[in-house]
Design a protein around this motif. Structure first.
Motif, mmCIF file in Angstrom:
data_model
loop_
_atom_site.group_PDB
_atom_site.id
_atom_site.type_symbol
_atom_site.label_atom_id
_atom_site.label_comp_id
_atom_site.label_asym_id
_atom_site.label_seq_id
_atom_site.Cartn_x
_atom_site.Cartn_y
_atom_site.Cartn_z
ATOM 1 N N GLY A 163 -2.946 6.586 -5.272
ATOM 2 C CA GLY A 163 -3.066 6.188 -3.852
ATOM 3 C C GLY A 163 -1.663 5.346 -3.252
ATOM 4 N N ALA A 164 -1.083 4.943 -3.927
ATOM 5 C CA ALA A 164 0.159 4.270 -3.490
ATOM 6 C C ALA A 164 1.186 5.372 -3.247
ATOM 7 C CB ALA A 164 0.736 3.225 -4.409
ATOM 8 N N THR A 165 1.207 6.502 -4.033
ATOM 9 C CA THR A 165 2.084 7.474 -4.034
ATOM 10 C C THR A 165 1.718 8.411 -2.723
ATOM 11 O OG1 THR A 165 2.467 7.740 -6.209
ATOM 12 C CG2 THR A 165 3.032 9.645 -4.985
ATOM 13 N N ALA A 166 0.458 8.641 -2.619
ATOM 14 C CA ALA A 166 -0.050 9.216 -1.599
ATOM 15 C C ALA A 166 0.076 8.727 0.045
ATOM 16 C CB ALA A 166 -1.729 9.407 -1.473
ATOM 17 N N ARG A 206 -3.165 -8.376 -5.203
ATOM 18 C CA ARG A 206 -1.798 -8.235 -4.601
ATOM 19 C C ARG A 206 -1.825 -6.719 -4.192
ATOM 20 N NH1 ARG A 206 0.142 -11.951 -8.332
ATOM 21 N NH2 ARG A 206 0.947 -10.213 -9.419
ATOM 22 N N THR A 207 -2.062 -5.763 -5.042
ATOM 23 C CA THR A 207 -1.966 -4.425 -4.959
ATOM 24 C C THR A 207 -2.831 -3.960 -4.046
ATOM 25 O OG1 THR A 207 -1.349 -4.142 -7.384
ATOM 26 C CG2 THR A 207 -2.392 -2.215 -6.139
ATOM 27 N N LEU A 208 -4.084 -4.190 -3.935
ATOM 28 C CA LEU A 208 -4.965 -3.980 -2.768
ATOM 29 C C LEU A 208 -4.405 -4.519 -1.554
ATOM 30 C CD1 LEU A 208 -8.415 -4.582 -4.640
ATOM 31 C CD2 LEU A 208 -7.490 -2.192 -3.722
ATOM 32 N N LEU A 209 -3.834 -5.611 -1.349
ATOM 33 C CA LEU A 209 -3.115 -6.376 -0.135
ATOM 34 C C LEU A 209 -2.256 -5.427 0.302
ATOM 35 C CD1 LEU A 209 -3.280 -8.568 2.244
ATOM 36 C CD2 LEU A 209 -1.718 -9.704 0.488
ATOM 37 N N ALA A 210 -1.340 -5.152 -0.590
ATOM 38 C CA ALA A 210 -0.217 -4.270 -0.224
ATOM 39 C C ALA A 210 -0.401 -2.695 0.489
ATOM 40 C CB ALA A 210 0.899 -4.063 -1.470
ATOM 41 N N LEU A 211 -1.192 -2.350 -0.338
ATOM 42 C CA LEU A 211 -1.868 -0.888 0.189
ATOM 43 C C LEU A 211 -3.050 -1.201 1.448
ATOM 44 C CD1 LEU A 211 -3.262 0.723 -3.123
ATOM 45 C CD2 LEU A 211 -1.391 1.278 -1.879
ATOM 46 N N THR A 212 -3.424 -2.038 1.871
ATOM 47 C CA THR A 212 -3.879 -2.506 3.082
ATOM 48 C C THR A 212 -2.936 -2.402 3.994
ATOM 49 O OG1 THR A 212 -5.853 -3.385 1.754
ATOM 50 C CG2 THR A 212 -5.454 -3.896 4.398
ATOM 51 N N GLY A 267 3.235 8.352 4.724
ATOM 52 C CA GLY A 267 4.400 7.664 5.532
ATOM 53 C C GLY A 267 5.593 8.326 5.929
ATOM 54 N N VAL A 268 5.988 9.459 4.944
ATOM 55 C CA VAL A 268 7.148 10.188 5.065
ATOM 56 C C VAL A 268 6.540 11.474 5.969
ATOM 57 C CG1 VAL A 268 8.578 11.940 3.850
ATOM 58 C CG2 VAL A 268 8.178 9.714 2.841
ATOM 59 N N ALA A 269 5.402 11.701 5.877
ATOM 60 C CA ALA A 269 4.716 12.855 6.668
ATOM 61 C C ALA A 269 4.750 12.323 8.273
ATOM 62 C CB ALA A 269 3.572 13.327 6.542
ATOM 63 N N HIS A 270 4.415 11.024 8.438
ATOM 64 C CA HIS A 270 4.412 10.288 9.784
ATOM 65 C C HIS A 270 5.849 10.494 10.446
ATOM 66 C CE1 HIS A 270 0.620 8.789 10.759
ATOM 67 N NE2 HIS A 270 0.303 8.128 9.747
ATOM 68 N N VAL A 320 -0.107 -1.202 4.192
ATOM 69 C CA VAL A 320 0.501 0.128 4.387
ATOM 70 C C VAL A 320 -0.352 1.120 5.246
ATOM 71 C CG1 VAL A 320 1.316 2.155 3.154
ATOM 72 C CG2 VAL A 320 2.212 0.100 2.261
ATOM 73 N N MET A 321 -1.732 0.978 4.798
ATOM 74 C CA MET A 321 -2.461 1.699 5.654
ATOM 75 C C MET A 321 -2.655 1.238 7.204
ATOM 76 S SD MET A 321 -5.672 1.753 6.916
ATOM 77 C CE MET A 321 -6.435 0.239 6.241
#
Length: 99
Positions: free
Chosen positions: A82-85, A18-24, A90-93, A26-27
């Motif tokens: 990685g999640a924080t980065a 689930r963590t990897l899916l969520a990060l995917t 996203g904030v930078a975007h 977001v990416m």
């Protein structure tokens, strides 16, 4: 006396997936602005992909249950970083779009 792990290893594997899916997800959302033609958006998207790949490589073995189960493994802190980065990217975007 042996320890009965029960369903804990399966729950751990599912949590990593689930963590990897969520990060995917977001990416992938951060890739969308990269097609605008602006260099800053492409650079931020490239950084998001690099962060995602680093987390993916570190956590994949844990997510599939094939990795080590020792407490000092690097996957958990790297996933948090990685999640924080990705959140900061996203904030930078958003800030790049505003200015």
């Amino acid at each position: 006396m042996s320890r009965d792990a029960g369903l804990q290893p399966e729950r751990t594997r599912l949590a990593w997936r689930r963590t990897l899916l969520a990060l995917t997800v977001v990416m992938l959302l951060q890739l969308r602005p990269a097609f605008s033609g602006r260099g800053v958006d492409a650079a931020l998207a490239g950084t998001a992909v690099a962060v995602w790949l680093a987390v993916l490589v570190a956590a994949w073995r844990r997510a599939t249950g094939a990795g080590p189960r020792r407490p000092g493994h690097v996957a958990m802190p790297l996933a948090a970083l990685g999640a924080t980065a990705l959140a900061l990217l996203g904030v930078a975007h958003v800030l790049a779009r505003v200015h």
